[in-house]
Scaffold this motif. Structure first.
Motif, short mmCIF file in Angstrom:
data_model
loop_
_atom_site.label_atom_id
_atom_site.label_comp_id
_atom_site.label_asym_id
_atom_site.label_seq_id
_atom_site.Cartn_x
_atom_site.Cartn_y
_atom_site.Cartn_z
N LYS A 80 16.99 -16.52 6.06
CA LYS A 80 15.53 -16.61 5.90
C LYS A 80 14.87 -15.33 6.43
CE LYS A 80 11.53 -19.34 7.30
NZ LYS A 80 11.05 -20.39 8.18
N GLU A 81 15.32 -14.88 7.62
CA GLU A 81 14.75 -13.65 8.19
C GLU A 81 15.05 -12.45 7.30
OE1 GLU A 81 16.42 -13.46 12.11
OE2 GLU A 81 14.97 -14.90 12.93
N ALA A 82 16.26 -12.41 6.75
CA ALA A 82 16.61 -11.29 5.86
C ALA A 82 15.73 -11.31 4.61
CB ALA A 82 18.09 -11.38 5.47
N ARG A 83 15.49 -12.50 4.08
CA ARG A 83 14.61 -12.60 2.90
C ARG A 83 13.20 -12.15 3.25
NH1 ARG A 83 16.91 -18.30 0.85
NH2 ARG A 83 18.63 -17.50 -0.36
N GLU A 84 12.70 -12.58 4.43
CA GLU A 84 11.36 -12.18 4.85
C GLU A 84 11.28 -10.66 5.02
OE1 GLU A 84 10.63 -14.47 8.38
OE2 GLU A 84 10.21 -16.30 7.25
N ILE A 85 12.32 -10.09 5.62
CA ILE A 85 12.34 -8.63 5.80
C ILE A 85 12.37 -7.94 4.44
CG2 ILE A 85 13.79 -6.72 6.60
CD1 ILE A 85 14.55 -8.51 9.01
N LYS A 86 13.18 -8.50 3.51
CA LYS A 86 13.26 -7.92 2.16
C LYS A 86 11.89 -7.98 1.49
CE LYS A 86 14.45 -10.21 -1.45
NZ LYS A 86 15.04 -10.99 -2.50
N GLU A 87 11.24 -9.16 1.57
CA GLU A 87 9.92 -9.32 0.94
C GLU A 87 8.91 -8.36 1.57
OE1 GLU A 87 9.16 -11.11 -1.72
OE2 GLU A 87 11.24 -11.75 -1.86
N SER A 91 6.99 -5.49 -0.31
CA SER A 91 5.53 -5.46 -0.27
C SER A 91 5.03 -4.13 0.28
CB SER A 91 5.04 -6.62 0.61
OG SER A 91 3.66 -6.56 0.79
N ASP A 92 5.67 -3.66 1.37
CA ASP A 92 5.28 -2.37 1.94
C ASP A 92 5.51 -1.24 0.94
OD1 ASP A 92 4.61 -3.68 4.25
OD2 ASP A 92 6.38 -3.03 5.39
N ALA A 93 6.64 -1.30 0.24
CA ALA A 93 6.93 -0.26 -0.75
C ALA A 93 5.90 -0.29 -1.88
CB ALA A 93 8.34 -0.44 -1.31
N LYS A 94 5.52 -1.51 -2.32
CA LYS A 94 4.51 -1.61 -3.37
C LYS A 94 3.18 -1.07 -2.88
CE LYS A 94 6.31 -5.57 -5.98
NZ LYS A 94 6.07 -6.98 -6.34
N GLU A 96 2.68 1.10 -0.48
CA GLU A 96 2.80 2.55 -0.33
C GLU A 96 2.73 3.23 -1.70
OE1 GLU A 96 3.14 6.17 1.56
OE2 GLU A 96 2.86 4.21 2.49
N ALA A 97 3.43 2.64 -2.68
CA ALA A 97 3.41 3.23 -4.03
C ALA A 97 2.00 3.16 -4.62
CB ALA A 97 4.40 2.49 -4.94
N GLN A 98 1.32 2.04 -4.38
CA GLN A 98 -0.04 1.91 -4.89
C GLN A 98 -0.96 2.93 -4.23
OE1 GLN A 98 -1.63 -2.02 -4.56
NE2 GLN A 98 -3.43 -1.57 -5.77
N MET A 99 -0.81 3.09 -2.90
CA MET A 99 -1.63 4.08 -2.19
C MET A 99 -1.34 5.48 -2.70
SD MET A 99 -1.70 2.51 1.72
CE MET A 99 -1.35 4.09 2.36
N GLN A 100 -0.05 5.79 -2.89
CA GLN A 100 0.33 7.11 -3.40
C GLN A 100 -0.23 7.31 -4.81
OE1 GLN A 100 1.82 9.68 -1.97
NE2 GLN A 100 2.07 8.64 -0.01
N GLY A 101 -0.15 6.25 -5.63
CA GLY A 101 -0.68 6.33 -6.99
C GLY A 101 -2.18 6.58 -6.98
N GLU A 102 -2.89 5.83 -6.12
CA GLU A 102 -4.34 6.03 -6.03
C GLU A 102 -4.67 7.43 -5.52
OE1 GLU A 102 -5.73 2.85 -3.57
OE2 GLU A 102 -5.40 1.32 -5.12
N LYS A 103 -3.86 7.90 -4.56
CA LYS A 103 -4.08 9.24 -4.03
C LYS A 103 -3.86 10.29 -5.13
CE LYS A 103 -2.60 12.08 -0.11
NZ LYS A 103 -1.66 12.16 1.01
N MET A 104 -2.79 10.09 -5.91
CA MET A 104 -2.50 11.01 -7.02
C MET A 104 -3.62 10.97 -8.06
SD MET A 104 1.61 10.46 -7.40
CE MET A 104 1.79 11.50 -8.83
N ILE A 105 -4.12 9.74 -8.34
CA ILE A 105 -5.22 9.62 -9.31
C ILE A 105 -6.46 10.35 -8.80
CG2 ILE A 105 -6.85 7.96 -10.31
CD1 ILE A 105 -4.46 6.00 -10.55
#
Length: 163
Positions: A80-87, A91-94, A96-105
């Motif tokens: 359960k902890e591993a799944r939570e860490i994975k999620e 989520s953090d990667a998404k 971060e990617a969204q922030m990077q995308g917005e920054k690039m835009i």
């Protein structure tokens, strides 16, 4: 008494039996009963030991099942902890990617706006240069003759005095 008569035979048989019985009672009965009692005690001890071993095995089995249940619970918690860490990582990667995308835009928008302003400024310069060139050609054409030149100067002077 005749030794071959049936009464004497019964008498002697009975006497031998009684003597044999007394000798057996005195000499063999106690050791035989002691051996039987000893055997009975050892059998009872063996049964008691077997019962204790059975109880110990049941206790060990219960302990093993308890440990197995605890191990399964720990495994489930770890999964359960591993799944939570994975999620969280996803989520953090998404994010971060969204922030990077917005920054690039935003950078692209700023770059586009800068290039647009530079293009507009360049276009204004070109239009200004073209306008000056056209005005020069028009003025050269009009100023080619002396009379038109004098008239233009007088008109300009009149306009200058009015302002």
């Amino acid at each position: 008494m005749n030794l071959t008569s049936p009464e004497s035979l019964i008498f002697w048989t009975s006497l031998i039996f009684i003597v044999f019985f007394l000798l057996m009672r005195k000499l063999a009965w106690k050791p035989i009963l002691g051996a039987v009692k000893s055997r009975e005690d050892s059998i009872n001890n063996a049964l008691l030991s077997a019962e204790n071993a059975k109880k110990d095995m049941q206790n060990l089995k219960a302990d093993n099942e308890k440990l197995l249940a605890e191990a399964r619970a720990e495994r489930d918690i770890m999964i359960k902890e591993a799944r939570e860490i994975k999620e969280k990582m996803i989520s953090d990667a998404k994010s971060e990617a969204q922030m990077q995308g917005e920054k690039m835009i935003e950078q692209a928008k700023a770059s586009i706006a800068s290039e647009k302003n530079a293009a507009i400024a360049d276009l204004k310069n070109q239009v200004g240069a073209l306008s000056i060139e056209i005005a020069e050609k028009v003025l050269k054409g009009e100023l080619a003759n002396k009379e038109a030149q004098t008239k233009l100067v007088e008109t300009m002077l009149g306009d200058a005095k009015l302002n």
